[in-house]
Write a protein that holds these residues in place. Structure first.
Motif, PDB file in Angstrom:
ATOM      1  N   UNK A 167       0.856  -1.175   0.000  1.00 25.79           N
ATOM      2  CA  UNK A 167       0.000   0.000   0.000  1.00 25.79           C
ATOM      3  C   UNK A 167       0.900   1.235   0.000  1.00 25.79           C
ATOM      4  N   UNK A 168       0.830   2.046  -1.070  1.00 27.93           N
ATOM      5  CA  UNK A 168       1.693   3.227  -1.123  1.00 27.93           C
ATOM      6  C   UNK A 168       1.229   4.279  -0.126  1.00 27.93           C
ATOM      7  N   UNK A 169       2.134   5.199   0.163  1.00 28.40           N
ATOM      8  CA  UNK A 169       1.836   6.292   1.075  1.00 28.40           C
ATOM      9  C   UNK A 169       0.723   7.154   0.482  1.00 28.40           C
ATOM     10  N   UNK A 216       1.832  10.527  -1.088  1.00 30.08           N
ATOM     11  CA  UNK A 216       2.477  10.390  -2.398  1.00 30.08           C
ATOM     12  C   UNK A 216       1.432  10.183  -3.488  1.00 30.08           C
ATOM     13  N   UNK A 217       0.457   9.372  -3.194  1.00 33.56           N
ATOM     14  CA  UNK A 217      -0.617   9.135  -4.160  1.00 33.56           C
ATOM     15  C   UNK A 217      -1.365  10.432  -4.442  1.00 33.56           C
ATOM     16  N   UNK A 226      -0.763  14.800 -12.080  1.00 36.77           N
ATOM     17  CA  UNK A 226      -1.275  14.230 -13.323  1.00 36.77           C
ATOM     18  C   UNK A 226      -2.567  14.914 -13.760  1.00 36.77           C
ATOM     19  N   UNK A 227      -3.419  15.248 -12.808  1.00 39.09           N
ATOM     20  CA  UNK A 227      -4.669  15.932 -13.156  1.00 39.09           C
ATOM     21  C   UNK A 227      -4.372  17.289 -13.774  1.00 39.09           C
TER      22      UNK A 227
END
Length: 136
Positions: A41-43, A46-47, A54-55
């Motif tokens: 599970x990434x932080x 960070x996500x 990206x948006x």
């Protein structure tokens, strides 16, 4: 009539491909059947940061692309309508003679003057975009 058929068969092929991929995935999953399942599970921060980057990036790209397509399509439509209107005008000028019109001078209202000023501003902006695109 051809376009709806092409779209129908294209979507049908897409559905078949999706179902076939799912079946192949299920067959390979049955063969592998491992008990270990590791999931990292990434932080969350960070996500969140990557998603916002990206948006913004893709939002700007889609905005520029949509504006370019808008300007190019409007230019194309203007060309075609000018050609069509010239054909229609030529037809009517040949077959129906002109009658003289009586014109009188009228002053424009303040509202119409304001609208014309806004229209001039919008035309300047469109002209800049056309210059950047190399249209006209």
């Amino acid at each position: 009539m051809q376009l709806p058929l092409i779209l129908f068969f294209g979507s049908l092929i897409g559905i078949i491909v999706m179902i076939a991929r799912k079946l192949l995935y299920l067959q390979t999953k049955e063969m592998q059947m491992t008990e270990e399942f590791l999931l990292e599970i990434p932080n969350l921060e960070e996500v969140k940061i990557n998603t916002l980057k990206n948006i913004k990036k893709y939002g700007f790209v889609t905005l520029v692309i949509s504006l370019r397509l808008y300007v190019l399509s409007i230019d194309f439509i203007k060309e075609k309508t000018k050609q069509g209107s010239n054909k229609i005008k030529n037809y009517f000028h040949k077959h129906f003679p002109k009658k003289e019109k009586v014109t009188g001078s009228k002053e424009a209202s303040g509202f119409l003057k304001t609208i014309s000023e806004y229209k001039k501003k919008i035309d300047k902006i469109k002209h800049r975009i056309k210059q950047e695109e190399g249209i006209n």
